[in-house]
Design an enzyme around this catalytic site. Structure first.
Site, PDB file in Angstrom:
ATOM      1  N   PHE A   1       0.650  -1.241   0.036  1.00 27.21           N
ATOM      2  CA  PHE A   1       0.389  -0.244   0.092  1.00 27.21           C
ATOM      3  C   PHE A   1       1.230   1.304   0.099  1.00 27.21           C
ATOM      4  CE2 PHE A   1       1.006  -0.205   4.451  1.00 27.21           C
ATOM      5  CZ  PHE A   1       0.614   1.216   4.939  1.00 27.21           C
ATOM      6  N   LYS A   2       1.778   1.353   0.036  1.00 24.49           N
ATOM      7  CA  LYS A   2       3.250   2.375   0.171  1.00 24.49           C
ATOM      8  C   LYS A   2       3.265   3.028  -0.809  1.00 24.49           C
ATOM      9  CE  LYS A   2       3.727   1.322   4.655  1.00 24.49           C
ATOM     10  NZ  LYS A   2       5.129   0.808   5.403  1.00 24.49           N
TER      11      LYS A   2
END
Length: 527
Positions: free
Chosen positions: A121-122
């Site tokens: 998700f980063k």
């Protein structure tokens, strides 16, 4: 749209900065995190939300939160960050679960945040941050980034940037597993920038470690730390607060900044996918405009769920934000008792990105829910430095109205992976499994029309843990485990993970915690 917002530390109202200056600096000199009292002055119109794609939503949300960036600058950043860099047309697709985890039968969905270049998700934020950093133009050098994927920030898209002086930026970040690779992917070979990533040696998955240790780029430094993530993160904060180091670096024309979610430029892009999830549910007919949605978020550093709070302040109908923790359940204890105690056992789990005892972004939440009481926040952070703090009862009550919580031990994580697969034919990683367990364990928030579980990483980043949970034989190699998992589930590992095995290891440095500052200074000399 609100007037140009000013940012200041959570611990002091002065000095006031623009969002560009806050992004450039990363963390305040007093150790606080940058916040804006204008949060919520500008809201996102829900009426036509279903008609907007991710690019439109990103332009609108970032424009509301970073108003000193021009519309052209925001549009260029969005295009550079997301055009051709994600495997899904939706960027962050919403997938329905055929079987609701809980018997109350409120429909449940998974928000897949891992279709970017590093399968975590980063990527959503760290494909954006270098582009935002590149346009801190009036006082800063251009550090337009070239990502792993080959998406290049073209010179002509930096149209609103004025010529920049020679000062260079050294990004310094500690990672519990995913931030490091995503930051490296965003900043590798970015002109005018360097990046140094520290990770806890032996406390990330083998796939995560290889993602970092094989990273190419002439401006890249990667180093293991003998300690856990909190040791590394605390040391990075001390590095930022070291004025003598800052003076020495300034003499070399170098300024430090951060890619962790302590940097507001890393945090605000994450707000977008909450609106994107809501828009997808509207388009699918799963909800009606104005319906409240519960979000369950696996989190350790509190940044991913804080972005949901920002979305709520911008007008998104959020029923509740539910924190899902692993065995390092310091957030669960805090949200249930009001006491935050870092002096507790640290556990290495199958969800290493959540193996955190000091949740930095909680400080921003404390600021907002205490109605901007900098003095209280400063006192609490001073107490935390000594080991623990306790918030006033009235503040805890306000927090509990917005945030729920739950946690899963290692057996429950494995059981959740297996249960989700058997019930839905859907594969999840151990972090997402913490959230799945919490959804199964707790009823939906009253009034919620849907529950959305944020899936933070591809299951193939943790193939051994996932295969073991499904009862599959696990060979010694994680890459062999990927093959076993793929054959057993008829799924496919992301190419960027499957091909890691053949890449040469380029970074083998390891230091003690007290050697991190010198390591950064040496890396800065090479810029």
């Amino acid at each position: 749209m609100a007037n140009m917002a000013t940012y200041h530390s959570t611990r002091s109202k002065a000095p006031a900065l623009t969002s560009k200056e806050a992004i450039r600096r990363g963390i305040a000199p007093d150790g606080g995190l940058y916040v804006s009292d204008a949060l919520g002055d500008a809201t996102v119109d829900l009426e036509n939300l279903a008609d907007k794609d991710y690019f439109e939503l990103a332009r609108e949300v970032l424009g509301a939160l970073l108003p000193d960036y021009t519309a052209d600058e925001i549009a260029a950043c969005v295009t550079e960050a997301y055009e051709g860099t994600f495997a899904s047309d939706e960027l962050t697709p919403v997938v329905p679960l055929s079987c609701a985890p809980n018997a109350d039968n409120v429909p449940a969905y998974v928000l897949e945040l891992w279709h970017g270049p590093t399968s975590a998700f980063k990527d959503v934020a760290l494909q954006m941050l270098p582009r935002l950093m590149a346009r801190t133009a009036d006082t800063d050098t251009d550090c337009t980034a070239t990502a792993d994927t080959g998406a290049t920030a073209e010179a002509d898209t930096a149209s609103a940037s004025s010529p920049a002086p020679a000062e260079k930026i050294m990004i310094v970040t500690a990672t519990s597993g995913d931030t490091g690779k995503a930051a490296l992917a965003g900043f590798a070979d970015a002109p005018g920038c360097g990046i140094t990533v520290f990770y806890p040696e032996g406390k990330v998955s083998r796939v995560q470690e290889l993602q970092m240790s094989t990273q190419e780029g002439g401006n890249v430094s990667v180093c293991g730390v003998r300690g856990n993530f909190d040791d590394a993160q605390s040391a990075v904060k001390r590095i930022f607060a070291d004025r003598e180091l800052a003076e020495r670096l300034a003499a070399q024309g170098v300024r430090l900044s951060s890619a962790n979610s302590i940097n507001v430029g890393r945090l605000v892009p994450q707000v977008v996918y909450y609106f994107a999830a809501y828009a997808q549910l509207l388009r699918a007919g799963s909800i009606e405009p104005g319906d409240a949605v519960e979000f369950c978020v696996p989190t350790g550093n509190f940044g991913d769920i804080l972005a949901g709070y920002y979305a709520k302040r911008l007008g998104l109908p959020v029923a509740k934000l539910v924190v899902a923790s692993d065995k390092n359940n310091v957030l669960y204890d805090f949200l249930t008792t009001g006491t935050y105690d870092r002096a507790r056992p640290f556990f290495t789990t199958t969800s290493p990105s959540m193996d955190i005892l000091i949740s930095s972004n909680l400080e921003r939440m404390l600021y907002y829910l205490s109605d901007g009481d900098c003095e209280l926040v400063s006192q609490l952070m001073d107490q935390l430095a000594q080991g623990s703090y306790e918030v006033p009862a009235e503040l805890l009550a306000k927090i509990q109205q917005v945030f729920g919580c739950g946690w899963a031990d290692e057996d429950q994580v494995a059981a959740a992976i297996k249960s989700c697969w058997e019930a839905n034919g859907y594969l999840i990683d151990p972090h997402t499994a913490c959230g799945y367990h919490v959804l199964a364990d707790q009823p939906a928030t009253p009034g919620a029309k849907a529950r959305v579980l944020l899936s933070t990483a591809s299951p193939y980043k943790f193939p051994r843990a996932v295969a073991s949970a499904l009862g599959l034989f696990c060979p010694p190699s994680d890459f062999a485990c990927m093959d076993v998992l793929a054959k057993a589930t008829d799924t496919t590992a992301p190419e960027q993970l499957a091909t890691l095995q053949g890449k040469p290891v380029l970074h083998t440095d390891v230091v003690d915690v007290d050697g991190m500052s010198a390591y950064v200074e040496n890396a800065a000399r090479a810029l």
